[in-house]
Design a protein around this motif. Structure first.
Motif, short mmCIF file in Angstrom:
data_model
loop_
_atom_site.label_atom_id
_atom_site.label_comp_id
_atom_site.label_asym_id
_atom_site.label_seq_id
_atom_site.Cartn_x
_atom_site.Cartn_y
_atom_site.Cartn_z
N LEU A 281 0.85 -1.19 0.00
CA LEU A 281 0.00 0.00 0.00
C LEU A 281 0.89 1.24 0.00
O LEU A 281 1.81 1.34 0.80
CB LEU A 281 -0.87 0.03 1.26
N ILE A 297 -6.99 0.78 -5.36
CA ILE A 297 -6.47 -0.45 -4.78
C ILE A 297 -6.82 -1.59 -5.74
O ILE A 297 -7.98 -1.87 -5.99
CB ILE A 297 -7.08 -0.74 -3.39
N ASP A 308 -10.56 -3.37 -9.49
CA ASP A 308 -10.11 -2.22 -8.71
C ASP A 308 -11.13 -1.91 -7.64
O ASP A 308 -12.34 -2.06 -7.85
CB ASP A 308 -10.02 -0.98 -9.63
N ASN A 309 -10.63 -1.42 -6.52
CA ASN A 309 -11.48 -0.80 -5.49
C ASN A 309 -12.72 -1.60 -5.13
O ASN A 309 -13.83 -1.10 -5.18
CB ASN A 309 -11.92 0.59 -5.94
N ILE A 314 -11.72 -4.14 0.73
CA ILE A 314 -10.83 -3.10 1.20
C ILE A 314 -11.64 -2.08 1.98
O ILE A 314 -12.63 -1.57 1.48
CB ILE A 314 -10.18 -2.37 -0.01
N MET A 319 -9.21 3.22 0.21
CA MET A 319 -9.23 3.43 -1.23
C MET A 319 -8.69 4.79 -1.61
O MET A 319 -8.56 5.11 -2.79
CB MET A 319 -10.63 3.24 -1.76
N LYS A 322 -2.99 4.12 -2.82
CA LYS A 322 -2.80 3.35 -4.03
C LYS A 322 -2.09 2.07 -3.64
O LYS A 322 -1.22 2.09 -2.77
CB LYS A 322 -1.95 4.14 -5.02
N GLY A 323 -2.47 0.99 -4.26
CA GLY A 323 -1.78 -0.23 -3.87
C GLY A 323 -2.31 -1.47 -4.53
O GLY A 323 -3.27 -1.44 -5.30
#
Ligand code: ADP
Ligand code: MG
Length: 629
Positions: A281, A297, A308-309, A314, A319, A322-323
């Motif tokens: 992360l 993420i 994503d996301n 998560i 969110m 970034k990771g």
């Protein structure tokens, strides 16, 4: 010699429409499924080789190739993995929802100790091919000595054919005869895009090839270049944190997120027990102060990109970072609503939250200087996290810091302790350093301290904190500060002073004709300042709320508590006392009072258009008078 035909064993009458419409919302993922099956087949073979149950030539290069043929309208997935015997095809392919991956893992569970790395789970992935193909063919040869090659075909219905194949090398080729409505999947650009999206970090090298490449010019250099795999087979997140350099973390960040600003710092997640979780992360650097944070993420499962996301996995506030997060135990194709209630998912989420809080505490304790420097970039994230997640708040509440008007960074406790004698449990804050500069100067002169809370999130955060720490009250620097401004020698106020105060109040009241306005006379050290406006914290918040709700007028419910503080140490204000005795100066006194009020108002907030017009007219009048010869 094999020849057989029969019926695929499924219990549902019509399962292909179900697969097409319900199981996968996104057509693209058939590529993910077929490529990951190829990787699985290779990883299985590697495992068998490693334990001596299979052998391959030493120079074996394992690859998965995706070959498109625009003329024949086929798309092929070719691997040199474990292959399948006729028995295995019947078992794993003909029986929908029977996973060979699970079978394999059960069988070899005790023989290897490292993570399984096998992607498959449910035995449903293969059939996603029928989302884009009206016929699918498998040509496969098992690694087992003496195995016969097998061809399996199925045309979208329920019938399959098993035959002899002409494949002579170990491994599997899946051929999709692309349906008319899916011909976009024969386009090189589109294919590359999808492969990059889902397969960039798969463990086996993946190549995209054109079955009939267009002839290139002889001196075209590209033609002679070695083909490059689509993917990076050893993603950074799978390495041990101690083996990764800062440079590698930064490079990975810019490659994955196309962000050319360096990240501030990062957290390498590396859990084996009690669940499996890997990832990195990053705390991004904000490009400019008021940029809204927009993170990303990327969720992976066994190096395969999922999406994503995904908010079910998560924690929402994360969110903003970034990771990449790789949860191998997470099935690829389960529905989102299932995830929401899954205990595993909640554990993952709680663990990530804890790790983030630990990292921040570590920085606060060991690298306080750096932590202060990062603060301007990371505070929106932390504050949002606190509001959203009480557990996170509990973990980080003591490391939330505030920048003061003197440029120091203090915790809430430090601020309160330091200012206890002057204003107990009260925090003064600035929302706009420029607009409130007058008040800041005043504070500095009086030896008072305020903190800067200029961001959008801050007004929410202030309310949140007041709820949590119910003793503490936040007051804007232009609100109820008169208590704190009173000089100690005010106690033995002389009778003369009292008279001055009362008459000043009277003059201004008459001139300004504003019943709601309170007037208060003080002897402020800042003698250059004639007056200032104070608006009670409560009133201001109400005003802000009413503008937020589309300008609803709440003044009836909550009368404005505005105070004009006049500074009797200021020369102009002292002059007013003299002037008011002279009948011919009545008009001048009026002008001065109005101008003092407007000036005070201007450092409190922007004048409305009517007031501004009057202010300019009046200013011009004053200047004209100055110019009189
Ligand atoms: P899953 O991967 O979840 O097990 P799939 O529907 O993707 O389910 O595949 C079903 C089974 O078919 C696999 O478990 C595997 O045994 C077999 N299989 C599919 N593709 C291949 C391949 N390229 N090579 C060898 N076996 C394969
Ligand atoms: Mg699969």
């Amino acid at each position: 010699m094999i020849h057989e035909s029969g019926n695929i064993a499924v219990h549902t009458e019509n399962m292909f429409p179900i697969i097409k419409k319900w199981l996968y919302s996104d057509k693209d993922i058939f590529i993910r499924e077929l490529v990951s099956n190829g990787c699985d087949a290779i990883n299985k073979l590697k495992k068998l080789v490693s334990i001596g149950d299979a052998s391959v030539p030493d120079d074996t290069k394992y690859t998965v190739k995706v070959i498109f043929d625009k003329e024949k309208k086929t798309l092929q997935f070719v691997d040199n993995g474990i292959g399948m015997t006729a028995e295995e095809v019947k078992k794993y392919i003909n029986q929908v929802a029977f996973s060979g991956a699970e079978d394999f893992l059960a069988k070899y569970k005790d023989k290897t100790d490292e993570g399984s790395q096998i992607i498959g789970h449910f035995g449903l992935g293969f059939y996603s091919a029928f989302m884009v193909a009206n016929r699918v063919q498998i040509d496969t040869l098992s690694y087992q000595p003496g195995a016969e090659n097998v061809k399996w075909t199925c045309s979208g219905g329920m019938e399959y054919e098993l035959d002899v194949s002409d494949r002579s090398e170990r491994g599997t080729t899946i051929t999709l005869f692309i349906a008319e409505d899916s011909e976009e999947f024969l386009d090189e650009f589109k294919l590359r895009e999808i492969l990059v999206k889902y397969c960039s970090f798969l463990p086996i090298e993946i190549y995209l090839e054109n079955a009939k490449p267009e002839k290139k010019d002889d001196d075209d250099k590209e033609a002679s270049e070695e083909p490059k795999p689509i993917n990076e087979t050893h993603p950074l997140w799978l390495k041990k944190p101690m083996d990764c350099t800062d440079e590698e973390y930064k490079k990975f960040y810019s490659q994955v997120f196309h962000d050319f600003n360096e990240p501030l710092f990062w957290i390498h997640l590396n859990v084996d027990y009690p669940f499996n979780l890997k990832g990195i992360l990053y705390f991004p650097k904000l490009k400019h102060e008021f940029e809204s944070m927009e993170g990303q993420i990327k969720l992976f499962s066994n190096q395969v990109f999922v999406a994503d996301n995904i908010k079910e996995i998560i924690p929402e506030f994360l969110m903003l970072l970034k990771g990449v997060v790789d949860c191998p135990d997470l099935p690829l194709n389960v529905s989102r609503s299932f995830l929401q209630n899954d205990g595993y998912v909640q554990k993952v989420s709680a663990h990530i939250t804890k790790k983030v809080a630990d990292k921040l505490s570590g920085l606060f304790n060991a690298e306080r200087e750096n932590y202060n420097k990062y603060w301007d970039d990371i505070h929106p994230f932390i504050k949002y996290g606190c509001i959203r997640d009480n557990k996170f708040y509990e973990k980080v509440k003591d490391i939330i810091i505030y920048k003061t008007i003197n440029g120091e960074y203090v915790t809430l406790k430090q601020y309160l302790d330091k200012n206890e004698s002057k204003h107990k449990n009260k925090v003064f804050y600035v929302t706009n350093e420029k607009q409130q500069a007058q008040y800041i100067n005043l504070f500095k002169e009086q030896g008072l301290e305020a903190v800067l809370l200029p961001s959008t999130i801050d007004s929410h955060f202030v309310q949140f904190l007041e709820m949590k720490e119910n003793e503490v009250k936040f007051n804007r620097i232009d609100s109820d500060i008169s208590e704190s401004l009173k000089n100690d020698d005010n106690s033995d106020e002389q009778a003369e002073d009292k008279g001055i105060n009362e008459s000043l109040e009277k003059v201004f009241k008459e001139a300004l004709k504003n019943d709601k306005l309170k007037i208060q006379v003080e002897g402020l050290k800042a003698s250059g300042m004639s007056g200032m406006i104070l608006l009670s914290e409560q009133s201001r918040r109400m005003q802000e709320m009413s503008t937020m709700f589309g300008g609803m007028d709440m003044s009836a419910m909550f009368p404005e508590e505005q105070t004009l503080v006049l500074n009797k140490n200021n020369e102009l204000i002292r002059k007013v006392i003299e002037l008011k005795e002279k009948p011919d100066k009545k008009e001048d006194v009026q002008v001065i009072c109005e101008q003092v009020y407007d000036l005070a108002m201007m450092s409190h907030k922007q004048l409305d258009s009517e007031a501004m017009t009057k202010f300019i007219e009046r200013s011009n009048k004053i200047l004209t008078k100055l110019a009189e010869v």
